[in-house]
Design a protein around this motif. Sequence first.
Motif, short mmCIF file in Angstrom:
data_model
loop_
_atom_site.label_atom_id
_atom_site.label_comp_id
_atom_site.label_asym_id
_atom_site.label_seq_id
_atom_site.Cartn_x
_atom_site.Cartn_y
_atom_site.Cartn_z
N PHE A 58 93.33 -1.74 28.68
CA PHE A 58 92.62 -0.62 29.31
C PHE A 58 92.17 0.36 28.23
CE2 PHE A 58 95.51 -1.92 32.84
CZ PHE A 58 94.54 -2.24 33.77
N THR A 59 90.94 0.82 28.33
CA THR A 59 90.37 1.70 27.30
C THR A 59 91.24 2.92 26.98
OG1 THR A 59 88.12 1.00 27.88
CG2 THR A 59 88.35 3.07 26.66
N PRO A 60 91.80 3.64 27.96
CA PRO A 60 92.61 4.81 27.62
C PRO A 60 93.83 4.49 26.76
CG PRO A 60 92.03 4.82 29.95
CD PRO A 60 91.68 3.47 29.42
N TYR A 61 94.26 3.24 26.76
CA TYR A 61 95.47 2.88 26.01
C TYR A 61 95.18 2.04 24.76
CZ TYR A 61 97.59 4.81 30.13
OH TYR A 61 97.95 5.69 31.14
N ASN B 198 95.03 2.94 21.96
CA ASN B 198 95.47 3.96 21.02
C ASN B 198 96.98 3.79 20.83
OD1 ASN B 198 96.96 6.78 21.03
ND2 ASN B 198 95.05 7.06 19.88
N LYS B 199 97.43 3.80 19.61
CA LYS B 199 98.83 3.51 19.32
C LYS B 199 99.79 4.39 20.11
CE LYS B 199 102.40 3.98 15.81
NZ LYS B 199 102.74 4.42 14.44
N ASP B 200 99.68 5.69 20.00
CA ASP B 200 100.64 6.60 20.62
C ASP B 200 100.63 6.50 22.14
OD1 ASP B 200 101.43 7.50 18.12
OD2 ASP B 200 99.98 9.14 18.09
N LYS B 201 99.44 6.44 22.73
CA LYS B 201 99.36 6.33 24.19
C LYS B 201 99.92 5.00 24.67
CE LYS B 201 95.51 9.49 25.11
NZ LYS B 201 94.18 9.62 25.74
N LEU B 202 99.68 3.96 23.89
CA LEU B 202 100.18 2.65 24.29
C LEU B 202 101.71 2.60 24.21
CD1 LEU B 202 99.66 -0.24 25.15
CD2 LEU B 202 99.36 -0.86 22.74
N VAL B 203 102.27 3.18 23.16
CA VAL B 203 103.73 3.21 23.03
C VAL B 203 104.34 3.90 24.24
CG1 VAL B 203 105.67 4.17 21.74
CG2 VAL B 203 103.76 3.12 20.52
N GLU B 204 103.81 5.06 24.60
CA GLU B 204 104.35 5.80 25.74
C GLU B 204 104.24 5.01 27.03
OE1 GLU B 204 103.84 10.14 27.99
OE2 GLU B 204 102.51 9.59 26.33
N ALA B 205 103.11 4.34 27.24
CA ALA B 205 102.91 3.58 28.47
C ALA B 205 103.85 2.38 28.56
CB ALA B 205 101.46 3.12 28.56
N MET B 206 104.02 1.66 27.45
CA MET B 206 104.86 0.46 27.47
C MET B 206 106.35 0.81 27.56
SD MET B 206 102.77 -2.01 27.59
CE MET B 206 103.90 -3.39 27.38
N VAL B 207 106.74 1.90 26.94
CA VAL B 207 108.16 2.29 26.93
C VAL B 207 108.57 2.92 28.26
CG1 VAL B 207 109.84 3.85 25.87
CG2 VAL B 207 108.32 2.47 24.43
N THR B 208 107.65 3.64 28.89
CA THR B 208 107.97 4.28 30.17
C THR B 208 107.61 3.40 31.37
OG1 THR B 208 105.80 5.35 30.36
CG2 THR B 208 107.55 6.55 29.18
N GLY B 209 106.64 2.51 31.15
CA GLY B 209 106.16 1.68 32.25
C GLY B 209 105.09 2.37 33.08
N GLU B 210 104.74 3.58 32.70
CA GLU B 210 103.76 4.36 33.46
C GLU B 210 102.38 4.32 32.81
OE1 GLU B 210 105.27 8.30 33.74
OE2 GLU B 210 107.15 7.69 34.71
N GLY B 211 101.34 4.26 33.66
CA GLY B 211 99.97 4.29 33.18
C GLY B 211 99.12 5.20 34.04
#
Length: 295
Positions: free
Chosen positions: A225-228, A230-243
Amino acid sequence: MRLAVFVFSTLVILFLSACSPGLEQIEGSKSDDLVGLTNQKSENQVSGMEEEEASNGITKVKEEEYEENTEEIKPQYRVSEDWSVVPIEDGTNEKVVLLTIDDAPEKYALQMAKTLQELDAGAIFFVNGHFIDTPQEAEVLKEIHNMGFTIGNHTYSHVNLESIVHDPEKQREEIVLLNDKIEEIIGERPKFFRAPHGINTEDSKKIAKEEKMILMNWSYGYDYFTPYMNKDKLVEAMVTGEGPEVDVPYSLLKPGANLLMHDREWTNEALRDIVEGLREQGYEIVDPDLIETIE
């Protein structure tokens, strides 16, 4: 005259007796030589026995090592209907996640494999045939496999199988031809199949079963997905499970979650932090070798 001859003869006999070894000496000498020869033979026999014992010992060790290395690994997890991995028996750690990487090995898969190896984290690399067409690409796949990672089938050309739903032979070609190619390179056929876009057909399910592959989709993934992207945003999404930026404001992370990632630059950059972040929350990265497959 006779007296002179007698005296001369006596002197000759005495001289010869003095210069010649006696029978006792000769027999003694022969006896000593025999003992020496026997001792030497015994020493050689002992040496030979010791070498044989040492050789047998080495052989035994090698046989034990071979048996240990070839000992069958007992499966501890299975793939459930919602594509997560769940324990087969009670008492097995259920707080695990499975890492999977699609579209490999395009550009970053080898570096991602090296990062995971440094972290002692397993993963399944789902391969596309058009990324292993050249000898150089084949060597990359072989290296990833030799590092201990599981190789899965993601079709030869990443075609949407629904688009060729009325062409069973084309679907078979997409799946089986890739299995043949992978086996040619790494010496074994894939045990897991993931359809592009997660879209299977009745024929692809049948073919995967014939090929003794487990069907696998995923619990969540965000790097496409375009918003992710990005390294930092992707880390947060994968670690939290939230998008939240793609309408997933709640967490999809749970025990057994099957995490989807791709061979992408931003995913490569985020991978280490993703693994460490998941572990900080108490999740273990499951070893794909522990997942039950079709025998």
